[in-house]
Design an enzyme around this catalytic site. Structure first.
Site, short mmCIF file in Angstrom:
data_model
loop_
_atom_site.label_atom_id
_atom_site.label_comp_id
_atom_site.label_asym_id
_atom_site.label_seq_id
_atom_site.Cartn_x
_atom_site.Cartn_y
_atom_site.Cartn_z
CB ALA A 48 4.95 54.54 9.08
CB SER A 49 2.01 52.01 5.38
OG SER A 49 1.16 51.07 4.79
CB ILE B 82 13.76 50.70 1.98
CG1 ILE B 82 15.16 50.67 1.35
CG2 ILE B 82 13.24 52.13 2.14
CD1 ILE B 82 15.19 51.03 -0.12
CB CYS C 94 12.67 37.78 -1.14
SG CYS C 94 12.61 39.50 -0.59
CB CYS D 168 13.10 42.22 1.31
SG CYS D 168 11.70 41.71 2.31
CD GLU E 138 16.53 39.14 0.91
OE1 GLU E 138 16.73 38.29 1.77
OE2 GLU E 138 15.86 40.16 1.12
#
Length: 132
Positions: free
Chosen positions: A46-47, A43, A89, A53, A55
């Site tokens: 913009a920042s 997901i 991750c 991630c 995972e």
């Protein structure tokens, strides 16, 4: 649940990815030792620092539902090669066990399996924080 079935769930999760900037969708499916499956996708924001991630999305869902014993995490993308978990991750996955299997699938249907410890050798973990 076998590796192919878990990869299929990761593939379905990938379709939910929100990736307007990188256009690099990733899906993950996490299997707990109790047999539950949690899925996640990447997901973006913009920042970029606010991006999450696939995972970690799956892992955070599992942890937030009370699961702490993780068996495996399957990861897929649209890339021709295998898509490995990033460093952040890997560190978060390691928090829940060095023997967690990381199952990677590519576009050709080939599968590679590693433990998180193989992907993050000589790691820093909670054990390092224990008083000696």
């Amino acid at each position: 649940m076998n590796e192919k079935e878990l990869l299929q769930k990761a593939e379905a999760a990938k379709e939910m990815a929100y990736v307007p900037y990188s256009r690099f969708p990733v899906g993950a499916a996490l299997l707990t030792k109790s047999g539950r499956v949690f899925t996640g996708c990447n997901i973006e924001c913009a920042s970029y620092g606010g991006t999450n991630c696939a995972e970690r999305t799956a892992l955070f869902k599992a942890i937030s539902e009370g699961e702490r014993e993780i068996e495996a995490i399957a990861v897929v993308s649209d890339n021709e090669n295998y898509t490995f978990p990033c460093g952040i991750c890997r560190q978060v996955i390691l928090e829940f066990g060095k023997d967690i299997k990381i199952i990677l699938g590519n576009k050709n249907g080939e599968i590679k399996v590693f433990t998180i410890e193989e992907l993050l050798p000589n790691c820093f973990s909670g054990a390092d924080l224990e008083k000696k």
